[in-house]
Motif scaffolding. Sequence first.
Motif, PDB file in Angstrom:
ATOM      1  N   TRP A  12       5.917  -8.875   9.521  1.00  0.00           N
ATOM      2  CA  TRP A  12       6.395  -9.642  10.671  1.00  0.00           C
ATOM      3  C   TRP A  12       5.806 -11.043  10.762  1.00  0.00           C
ATOM      4  N   ASN A  13       4.933 -11.452   9.844  1.00  0.00           N
ATOM      5  CA  ASN A  13       4.277 -12.756   9.918  1.00  0.00           C
ATOM      6  C   ASN A  13       3.598 -12.938  11.272  1.00  0.00           C
ATOM      7  N   SER A  14       2.908 -11.930  11.700  1.00  0.00           N
ATOM      8  CA  SER A  14       2.287 -11.911  13.019  1.00  0.00           C
ATOM      9  C   SER A  14       0.841 -12.386  12.961  1.00  0.00           C
ATOM     10  N   PRO A  15       0.485 -13.383  13.777  1.00  0.00           N
ATOM     11  CA  PRO A  15      -0.916 -13.831  13.795  1.00  0.00           C
ATOM     12  C   PRO A  15      -1.847 -12.809  14.445  1.00  0.00           C
ATOM     13  N   THR A  16      -1.288 -11.763  15.036  1.00  0.00           N
ATOM     14  CA  THR A  16      -2.117 -10.764  15.703  1.00  0.00           C
ATOM     15  C   THR A  16      -2.426  -9.564  14.821  1.00  0.00           C
ATOM     16  N   CYS A  17      -2.019  -9.583  13.561  1.00  0.00           N
ATOM     17  CA  CYS A  17      -2.287  -8.463  12.664  1.00  0.00           C
ATOM     18  C   CYS A  17      -3.782  -8.326  12.431  1.00  0.00           C
ATOM     19  N   ILE A  18      -4.289  -7.121  12.611  1.00  0.00           N
ATOM     20  CA  ILE A  18      -5.697  -6.814  12.355  1.00  0.00           C
ATOM     21  C   ILE A  18      -5.736  -5.781  11.232  1.00  0.00           C
ATOM     22  N   ASP A  19      -6.359  -6.147  10.110  1.00  0.00           N
ATOM     23  CA  ASP A  19      -6.439  -5.240   8.958  1.00  0.00           C
ATOM     24  C   ASP A  19      -7.885  -5.168   8.489  1.00  0.00           C
ATOM     25  N   ASN A  20      -8.750  -4.601   9.307  1.00  0.00           N
ATOM     26  CA  ASN A  20     -10.178  -4.561   9.000  1.00  0.00           C
ATOM     27  C   ASN A  20     -10.558  -3.494   7.984  1.00  0.00           C
ATOM     28  N   ASN A  21      -9.638  -2.611   7.611  1.00  0.00           N
ATOM     29  CA  ASN A  21      -9.972  -1.637   6.563  1.00  0.00           C
ATOM     30  C   ASN A  21      -9.336  -2.019   5.231  1.00  0.00           C
ATOM     31  N   TRP A  22      -8.715  -3.179   5.154  1.00  0.00           N
ATOM     32  CA  TRP A  22      -8.202  -3.786   3.924  1.00  0.00           C
ATOM     33  C   TRP A  22      -7.256  -2.868   3.150  1.00  0.00           C
ATOM     34  N   ASP A  23      -6.409  -2.148   3.885  1.00  0.00           N
ATOM     35  CA  ASP A  23      -5.440  -1.292   3.192  1.00  0.00           C
ATOM     36  C   ASP A  23      -4.049  -1.907   3.148  1.00  0.00           C
ATOM     37  N   GLY A  24      -3.890  -3.108   3.723  1.00  0.00           N
ATOM     38  CA  GLY A  24      -2.602  -3.791   3.689  1.00  0.00           C
ATOM     39  C   GLY A  24      -1.690  -3.443   4.851  1.00  0.00           C
ATOM     40  N   TYR A  40       3.291   0.597  11.874  1.00  0.00           N
ATOM     41  CA  TYR A  40       2.586   0.386  10.612  1.00  0.00           C
ATOM     42  C   TYR A  40       3.049  -0.891   9.910  1.00  0.00           C
ATOM     43  N   PRO A  41       2.970  -2.051  10.584  1.00  0.00           N
ATOM     44  CA  PRO A  41       3.443  -3.275   9.924  1.00  0.00           C
ATOM     45  C   PRO A  41       2.535  -3.672   8.757  1.00  0.00           C
ATOM     46  N   PHE A  42       3.140  -4.256   7.728  1.00  0.00           N
ATOM     47  CA  PHE A  42       2.370  -4.751   6.596  1.00  0.00           C
ATOM     48  C   PHE A  42       1.582  -5.986   7.014  1.00  0.00           C
ATOM     49  N   ALA A  43       0.367  -6.109   6.513  1.00  0.00           N
ATOM     50  CA  ALA A  43      -0.492  -7.249   6.805  1.00  0.00           C
ATOM     51  C   ALA A  43      -0.106  -8.474   5.978  1.00  0.00           C
ATOM     52  N   ARG A  44       0.588  -8.238   4.872  1.00  0.00           N
ATOM     53  CA  ARG A  44       0.912  -9.328   3.958  1.00  0.00           C
ATOM     54  C   ARG A  44       2.387  -9.282   3.592  1.00  0.00           C
TER      55      ARG A  44
END
Length: 181
Positions: A12-24, A40-44
């Motif tokens: 979603w190109n969301s600036p609010t995405c939080i991916d602190n466990n680095w799973d994407g 479950y949105p993708f971080a990238r």
Amino acid sequence: NQWYVDGQGNYWNSPTCIDNNWDGICENSHIIKFGKEDKYPFARQDGWKKSYPQITVGSATPKIGQPMTISLVDTDMANRPYLFALDTATIPGINLGDGRIVNLAGSSLFLASLLYGPQLGFVHTGSFDSNGVATITWNVPPLDWLHGWTFYVNIIPYDPEKTMPQTVLGTYRSVGVTLQR
């Protein structure tokens, strides 16, 4: 409509995405109009095709008094500036205030690495190249007392046009390295 399947959603190109466990996958949902959400949105972008970028160290056994190469490939960060930082631990983590966490503890070594990188044997700022590659060479000081010392490295890309915490464009899992003689 169903916005996710088997733990994978959309990007979603969301600036609010939080991916602190680095799973994407963002830990927080993306809210869609009319009470719908992508849990479950993708971080990238193209997250279903790309693996999450990893920091690598050129030598399995880095040695004091010798250069060590640290690199990261992230095509999304092409031509972006970065900070290179060292720390003695990864927890509790440096909270950016928007839910994201830089995987370093924020110790005095972290501050020294940002302020005195050249005196410690490396340049603490640089830019990803046009292919999204960041390469740092650390000339590990020839100090015998560093033998057996474990430290953590991280590369932090940023946008100089933005303010904190939005200036930090991404966070990566820190890599632990133990120095040998």
